[in-house]
Motif scaffolding. Sequence first.
Motif, PDB file in Angstrom:
ATOM      1  N   THR A  15       2.494   4.903  -4.854  1.00  0.00           N
ATOM      2  CA  THR A  15       1.442   4.675  -3.858  1.00  0.00           C
ATOM      3  C   THR A  15       0.436   3.640  -4.343  1.00  0.00           C
ATOM      4  OG1 THR A  15       1.707   6.897  -2.961  1.00  0.00           O
ATOM      5  CG2 THR A  15      -0.390   5.789  -2.514  1.00  0.00           C
ATOM      6  N   THR A  16       0.048   3.723  -5.598  1.00  0.00           N
ATOM      7  CA  THR A  16      -0.920   2.767  -6.146  1.00  0.00           C
ATOM      8  C   THR A  16      -0.353   1.351  -6.105  1.00  0.00           C
ATOM      9  OG1 THR A  16      -1.868   4.470  -7.555  1.00  0.00           O
ATOM     10  CG2 THR A  16      -2.305   2.181  -8.177  1.00  0.00           C
ATOM     11  N   LEU A  17       0.909   1.198  -6.485  1.00  0.00           N
ATOM     12  CA  LEU A  17       1.519  -0.133  -6.460  1.00  0.00           C
ATOM     13  C   LEU A  17       1.647  -0.642  -5.026  1.00  0.00           C
ATOM     14  CD1 LEU A  17       2.788  -2.526  -7.921  1.00  0.00           C
ATOM     15  CD2 LEU A  17       4.995  -1.320  -7.787  1.00  0.00           C
ATOM     16  N   VAL A  18       2.139   0.196  -4.121  1.00  0.00           N
ATOM     17  CA  VAL A  18       2.297  -0.235  -2.725  1.00  0.00           C
ATOM     18  C   VAL A  18       0.947  -0.623  -2.132  1.00  0.00           C
ATOM     19  CG1 VAL A  18       2.921   0.534  -0.403  1.00  0.00           C
ATOM     20  CG2 VAL A  18       4.459   1.003  -2.327  1.00  0.00           C
ATOM     21  N   GLU A  19      -0.070   0.178  -2.373  1.00  0.00           N
ATOM     22  CA  GLU A  19      -1.411  -0.117  -1.858  1.00  0.00           C
ATOM     23  C   GLU A  19      -1.891  -1.487  -2.341  1.00  0.00           C
ATOM     24  OE1 GLU A  19      -5.875   1.876  -2.099  1.00  0.00           O
ATOM     25  OE2 GLU A  19      -4.334   2.515  -3.506  1.00  0.00           O
ATOM     26  N   SER A  33       3.777  -3.747   7.155  1.00  0.00           N
ATOM     27  CA  SER A  33       3.776  -2.367   7.619  1.00  0.00           C
ATOM     28  C   SER A  33       4.262  -1.497   6.465  1.00  0.00           C
ATOM     29  CB  SER A  33       4.711  -2.180   8.812  1.00  0.00           C
ATOM     30  OG  SER A  33       4.218  -2.844   9.940  1.00  0.00           O
ATOM     31  N   VAL A  34       3.854  -0.237   6.482  1.00  0.00           N
ATOM     32  CA  VAL A  34       4.293   0.709   5.459  1.00  0.00           C
ATOM     33  C   VAL A  34       4.948   1.891   6.161  1.00  0.00           C
ATOM     34  CG1 VAL A  34       3.592   2.266   3.582  1.00  0.00           C
ATOM     35  CG2 VAL A  34       2.473   0.041   3.848  1.00  0.00           C
ATOM     36  N   LEU A  35       6.108   2.263   5.673  1.00  0.00           N
ATOM     37  CA  LEU A  35       6.820   3.440   6.134  1.00  0.00           C
ATOM     38  C   LEU A  35       6.831   4.419   4.967  1.00  0.00           C
ATOM     39  CD1 LEU A  35       8.631   4.998   8.077  1.00  0.00           C
ATOM     40  CD2 LEU A  35      10.518   3.519   7.409  1.00  0.00           C
ATOM     41  N   LYS A  36       6.144   5.535   5.126  1.00  0.00           N
ATOM     42  CA  LYS A  36       5.937   6.498   4.032  1.00  0.00           C
ATOM     43  C   LYS A  36       6.666   7.790   4.332  1.00  0.00           C
ATOM     44  CE  LYS A  36       3.671   8.711   0.653  1.00  0.00           C
ATOM     45  NZ  LYS A  36       4.651   9.476  -0.052  1.00  0.00           N
ATOM     46  N   GLU A 101       7.974   3.553   1.222  1.00  0.00           N
ATOM     47  CA  GLU A 101       7.639   4.362   0.051  1.00  0.00           C
ATOM     48  C   GLU A 101       8.323   5.719   0.154  1.00  0.00           C
ATOM     49  OE1 GLU A 101       3.938   6.544  -2.172  1.00  0.00           O
ATOM     50  OE2 GLU A 101       3.482   4.865  -0.854  1.00  0.00           O
ATOM     51  N   GLY A 102       9.037   6.077  -0.893  1.00  0.00           N
ATOM     52  CA  GLY A 102       9.807   7.308  -0.875  1.00  0.00           C
ATOM     53  C   GLY A 102      11.216   6.974  -0.401  1.00  0.00           C
TER      54      GLY A 102
END
Length: 173
Positions: A15-19, A33-36, A101-102
């Motif tokens: 999460t820290t890296l993606v952010e 866009s982020v798909l979590k 992410e994930g």
Amino acid sequence: MKVVGFAGFSGSGKTTLVETLVALFVQRGLRVSVLKHAHHRFEIDHPGKDTWRHRQAGAYEVLAASDSLIALQRRLPQPVELDVPDLLPMLDPSVDWVFVEGFKTARLPKIEIWRASTGRPVCYPQDPLIRAIATDSPGQLPPPAPTHVLDINTPPAVADWLMDNAIAFEYQP
């Protein structure tokens, strides 16, 4: 659109890296866009709010909209584990990048996030779709190490690597 997965165990720093990468890409003028993946039931609504009340009344979908944000909630008729190909069409197709992410087992190119301090194993020996590993422990990677080892503590270098290799992340449904 380019799609890249970020896979790794909890506590590895995904999460820290993606952010940080989102902010870096946006600074470069790109739309991201982020798909979590959420492992547990989660709630974005609150009891007593109008949208919550509409859902409680049985609405199939509730779309809340303001002048700067929309949020769509859709009731699934039964629990089902949706995968990346099911979810990507729900996003705006005009974005430049989607960071996923994930979804560790998704069939898409990924960067594995790994820290030796978590005590968890690496995934890359079993996943041929891992294109690089971002780590703070390169000397502790089991052989054979992936071709691309990135420093998780230097997100601009990770962003540069993604941009330099963008063609490999072009989404092919």
